[in-house]
Design an enzyme around this catalytic site. Structure first.
Site, PDB file in Angstrom:
ATOM      1  N   HIS A  14     -11.659  -4.979   8.826  1.00 44.59           N
ATOM      2  CA  HIS A  14     -12.363  -5.305   7.195  1.00 44.59           C
ATOM      3  C   HIS A  14     -14.038  -3.644   7.578  1.00 44.59           C
ATOM      4  CE1 HIS A  14      -9.807  -8.616   6.772  1.00 44.59           C
ATOM      5  NE2 HIS A  14      -9.756  -7.954   5.622  1.00 44.59           N
ATOM      6  N   GLU A  47       0.515  -1.189  -0.137  1.00 41.60           N
ATOM      7  CA  GLU A  47       0.244   0.125  -0.006  1.00 41.60           C
ATOM      8  C   GLU A  47       1.109   1.241  -0.176  1.00 41.60           C
ATOM      9  OE1 GLU A  47      -0.379  -2.590   1.915  1.00 41.60           O
ATOM     10  OE2 GLU A  47      -2.298  -3.247   0.953  1.00 41.60           O
TER      11      GLU A  47
HETATM   12  C1  LIG Z   1      -2.326  -3.972   4.421  1.00 36.74           C
HETATM   13  C2  LIG Z   1      -3.018  -5.104   3.791  1.00 36.74           C
HETATM   14  N1  LIG Z   1      -3.427  -5.226   2.420  1.00 36.74           N
HETATM   15  C3  LIG Z   1      -3.911  -6.121   1.637  1.00 36.74           C
HETATM   16  C4  LIG Z   1      -4.892  -6.945   2.531  1.00 36.74           C
HETATM   17  C5  LIG Z   1      -5.553  -8.151   1.808  1.00 36.74           C
HETATM   18  N2  LIG Z   1      -5.328  -8.990   1.607  1.00 36.74           N
HETATM   19  C6  LIG Z   1      -5.463 -10.078   2.278  1.00 36.74           C
HETATM   20  S1  LIG Z   1      -4.635 -11.686   2.580  1.00 36.74           S
HETATM   21  C7  LIG Z   1      -4.070 -10.839   0.564  1.00 36.74           C
HETATM   22  C8  LIG Z   1      -3.102 -11.846   0.268  1.00 36.74           C
HETATM   23  C9  LIG Z   1      -1.702 -11.953   0.715  1.00 36.74           C
HETATM   24  O1  LIG Z   1      -1.398 -12.905  -0.315  1.00 36.74           O
HETATM   25  P1  LIG Z   1       0.225 -13.814   1.015  1.00 36.74           P
HETATM   26  O2  LIG Z   1       1.351 -13.004   1.488  1.00 36.74           O
HETATM   27  O3  LIG Z   1       0.762 -15.021  -0.485  1.00 36.74           O
HETATM   28  O4  LIG Z   1      -0.820 -14.938   1.650  1.00 36.74           O
HETATM   29  P2  LIG Z   1      -0.569 -16.201   1.403  1.00 36.74           P
HETATM   30  O5  LIG Z   1      -2.760 -15.565   1.410  1.00 36.74           O
HETATM   31  O6  LIG Z   1      -1.134 -16.712   0.322  1.00 36.74           O
HETATM   32  O7  LIG Z   1      -0.930 -17.158   2.783  1.00 36.74           O
HETATM   33  C10 LIG Z   1      -4.512  -9.273   0.525  1.00 36.74           C
HETATM   34  C11 LIG Z   1      -3.819  -8.678  -0.217  1.00 36.74           C
HETATM   35  C12 LIG Z   1      -4.521  -7.264   4.151  1.00 36.74           C
HETATM   36  N3  LIG Z   1      -4.386  -7.640   4.206  1.00 36.74           N
HETATM   37  N4  LIG Z   1      -3.914  -6.495   4.462  1.00 36.74           N
END
Ligand SMILES: Cc1ncc(C[n+]2csc(CCOP(=O)(O)OP(=O)(O)O)c2C)c(N)n1
Ligand SMILES: [Mg+2]
Lengths: 362, 391
Positions: free
Chosen positions: A166, A96
């Site tokens: 959220h 972000e």
């Molecule tokens: C600061 C922030 N930005 C966006 C999100 C939304 N979000 C939650 S999980 C995710 C993807 C994360 O992927 P990864 O790090 O590969 O972990 P995985 O879900 O595959 O375990 C996103 C974009 C969030 N929770 N926090």
């Protein structure tokens, strides 16, 4: 929670039924001045439509953010990549602060940047860029640079199950920073016109979309290119006895409470949708309070240092001699946004109703 | 501890296995800025084999139960399942020693179980019940046990925290590490690089672990990351790539890494190549950005449980009956947890106001009507629970 149940020494049972949504959506009708042709849209489609128009009329407009190429997690950007290409609509990595900083750069060189931050709760990693860079570029360069082309779209507000990260409504975190404009629409017609204004505004804007309204809020939206001015509130219902100011989802909550108060208490309530939080329409609110003599401000964000405090302070100064009762604020409690306790946290219809009763009986 | 006892009980029932220890060849590790690395020759005892099998099965089964509870609308909000990634947590846990710490993101159910919570505490937290890990106040993404710092909803936030925890370990001369986990998506948050710099500058005993499951939400790694060699992305922080579907390779890599950190040479950055079977969260069917075929293929050829089971059976380390007995206890443990998660009570509403500050005077709380307000009855959830005779 009655005092007696507070003393309850055993765990209470969950109600069998899940909590229904805490408000009833009240659709608006667009004025004829916005064009005769109408299309039925929900808030998500209205936002999509605004971006579509912005991109079609401005070749420098870009849309980017996490997963937006596929339509975004809320589907607000569906179809835009197919229409405008991968170099104008694209996914960013999950970062972000980087998204905001990148967007500021894009805007500073003169392009139009429409950046999506998936949840208002995730805007905080980008807070430094928005507050220290975006807001101050024009001022610190004596007007040579600005990032006026910047619009950051983020979702906000309660959805019934969002819990701590959220659900937040971060508008007041940004109104404390001169240089930014903050807008929150109450429904599809407003969303489209206000988002187009933000995108085309010469200053950086933060556009907070109440995500609970994405599907639930459906209206006949003017099909053409139109804008609704930033900085203007809208009186949704005129009344004589008490004015209520709200924005976003809360507009629907207070409208319901206003109706209830008229039926049950015979009180005539004026309902104002502030819609633009910074700058805000002081004249509209002051005029209303001068007439009614009473003011209630209601927002989902916590009470303490919420934007309601700013409104209350300004209005007590401007309308001091007209006020019949202390200004009331009906807001989220000063707790983190809770998980299972969301129904107790929210400034519900009943809490607003109660505040109306209190102000008129003062 | 309960788990260990349980598998021991199973062992004593059947002593038909031919040997008490066997060794296997694991996939080559890839090393970054390291002259040597963990051994690919890994051995395992009967007890450990049964224990790892039990742990992985329990997590798998618990996550299926969570998925079902969500579909029955008994879990509100977010729910991210760990199915497919079990060998990562179980392998790391097996290498951990007393005092080691863990911090991870929201995909934390399996970790919470391994680090001391029961399946009931996990599932009841998901359904917001009083018997949950934090009595329903956290939900899916926020669970904690001593030395398990959660459970973080903000992607990337936990990475610098891990470095801070590791600093304390170093300062106190503890021979411990802080295992700091994040996903391939979170690997792109700037905070990781800030934390890596601090960790290397101060030689902190932190093991950054990228669980590369191929996707960050709907975005495949190639579309989010300029380099998908996550174990090299700490640049000056040495790294190891490990097959995250092989519980023994994971354990071996972490034993080696712990020793490396104990010698004062930390930090390290480890990439665990793994896969997530479910969608990102329960609201994502998980099939729009990858094919069902791809998921099936992984299940068939790389599944961490099936692969491990085949190995320990074909080497005669354990018997089919022993595993069946474990499956049975796992099933009843999870069934029991589901019952609790769906029938236990919830914390009384005044807990909305508990744990706000440590030392402020009680805040005013609204009663049944807005006129009726009174001071916050309990400052801490703990006190509230005590008053109910539950703590
Ligand atoms: C600061 C922030 N930005 C966006 C999100 C939304 N979000 C939650 S999980 C995710 C993807 C994360 O992927 P990864 O790090 O590969 O972990 P995985 O879900 O595959 O375990 C996103 C974009 C969030 N929770 N926090
Ligand atoms: Mg991932």
């Amino acid at each position: 929670m009655a005092a007696s149940s507070l003393a309850l020494k055993t765990a209470v049972r969950l109600p069998a039924r899940r909590f229904a949504s805490h408000f009833t959506y009240q659709p608006s009708v667009a004025p004829a001045s916005l064009g005769a042709e109408r299309t039925k849209m929900n808030l998500c489609q209205a936002v999509n439509n605004a971006m579509d128009i912005a991109m079609g009329t401005d070749q420098s407009a870009l849309v980017f953010g996490e997963d937006v190429a596929f339509g975004g997690v809320f589907r607000c950007t569906v179809g835009l990549q197919d229409k405008y290409g991968k170099d104008r609509v694209f996914n960013t990595p999950l970062c972000e602060q980087g998204i905001a900083g990148f967007a500021i750069g894009v805007a500073t060189i003169g392009s139009t940047a429409i950046a999506e931050i998936q949840f208002g709760d995730y805007i905080f990693p980008a807070y430094d860029q928005i507050v220290n860079e975006a807001a101050k570029y024009r001022y610190r360069s004596g007007g040579l640079f600005s990032c006026g082309g910047l619009t950051i779209r983020a979702t906000c507000g309660a959805v019934g199950h969002g819990a701590l990260y959220h659900s937040q409504s971060p508008e007041a975190n940004f109104t404390h920073t001169p240089g930014l404009k903050i807008v929150v629409p109450r429904g599809p017609i407003q969303a489209k016109g206000l988002l187009l204004s933000c995108i085309r505004d010469p200053d950086p804007c933060i556009f907070l979309e109440p995500k609970v309204l994405y599907r639930q809020a459906v209206e006949e939206v003017p099909s053409g290119d139109y804008s609704i001015p930033i900085g203007k509130a809208e009186v949704l219902k005129t009344g004589k006895d008490v004015s209520i100011v709200a924005w976003g989802t809360q507009v629907h909550v207070v409208s319901e409470a206003a109706k209830l108060a008229e039926e049950k208490l015979g009180v005539s309530v004026e309902v104002i949708d502030l819609q633009s939080i910074q700058p805000w329409d002081e004249d509209c609110v002051a005029e209303s309070v001068t007439k009614t003599g009473r003011l209630i401000i209601s927002h989902e964000a916590p009470l303490n240092s919420g934007f309601g405090a700013e409104i209350a302070s300004t209005i007590q100064k401007r309308c001091f001699l007209s006020l019949e009762s202390p200004i009331e604020r009906v807001c989220g409690w000063d707790t983190p946004f809770p998980h299972v306790y969301e129904p107790f946290y929210l400034p519900t219809v009943w809490r607003v109703f109660d505040a109306i009763k209190k102000t008129v009986k003062y | 501890m309960f788990k260990v006892l349980q598998s021991k009980a199973v062992v004593s029932l059947a002593r038909r296995a031919a040997s008490n220890e066997v060794s296997f060849q694991s996939k080559e590790y890839k090393l970054h800025k390291l002259d040597n690395g963990p051994s690919t020759q890994v051995s395992i005892s009967r007890d450990d084999a049964l224990k790892f099998y039990q742990q992985m099965q329990l997590i798998r089964r618990m996550e299926s139960a969570a998925g079902n509870l969500y579909k029955e609308k008994k879990i509100r909000g977010f729910c991210h399942l760990y199915s497919g990634q079990e060998a990562c947590a179980v392998g790391i846990k097996a290498a951990m020693t007393d005092g080691d710490a863990v911090i991870t993101a929201y995909r934390c159910h399996g970790w919470t179980y391994l680090l001391g919570s029961t399946a009931t505490q996990v599932l009841a937290e998901l359904t917001g019940r009083i018997s949950g890990n934090v009595h329903g106040k956290g939900g899916s993404m926020h669970m904690y046990t001593p030395n398990f710092f959660g459970g973080n909803g903000i992607v990337g936030a936990q990475q610098p925290l891990g470095a801070g925890v590791a600093f304390a370990m170093k300062y106190r001369n503890q021979k411990n590490v802080c295992v700091t986990l994040y996903g391939d998506g979170a690997a792109n948050q700037g905070q990781l690089f800030e934390a890596a710099n601090m960790a290397k500058l101060w030689n902190l005993p932190v093991i950054f672990v990228c669980e590369n499951n191929g996707f960050g939400m709907g975005t495949a790694v190639e579309r989010s990351s300029a380099s998908t060699e996550y174990y090299t992305r700490g640049d000056y922080v040495p790294g190891i790539w490990v097959d995250g579907m092989d519980v023994l390779a994971v354990r071996e890599a972490f034993r080696w890494s712990k020793k490396y950190c104990d010698e004062g040479r930390g930090p390290l950055m480890i990439e665990l190549a793994t896969y997530r079977y479910s969608g990102h969260s329960m609201s994502d069917p998980g099939t729009s950005y990858r094919t069902r075929d791809e998921i099936q293929q992984v299940r068939k050829t790389r599944d961490p449980i099936t692969g491990f089971k085949d190995r320990i059976l074909s080497s005669n380390l354990v018997t089919e009956d022993e595993l069946k007995a474990i499956d049975k206890t796992v099933r009843s443990e999870v069934d029991d947890a589901v019952t609790h998660a769906t029938t236990d009570g919830v914390l009384p509403a005044e807990a909305l106001y508990t744990d706000l500050y440590a030392n402020t005077p009680a805040q005013l709380v609204r009663g049944a009507t807005a006129e009726e307000t009174f001071a916050q009855p309990f400052l801490r959830t703990e006190d509230l629970l005590k008053s109910m005779g539950q703590a």
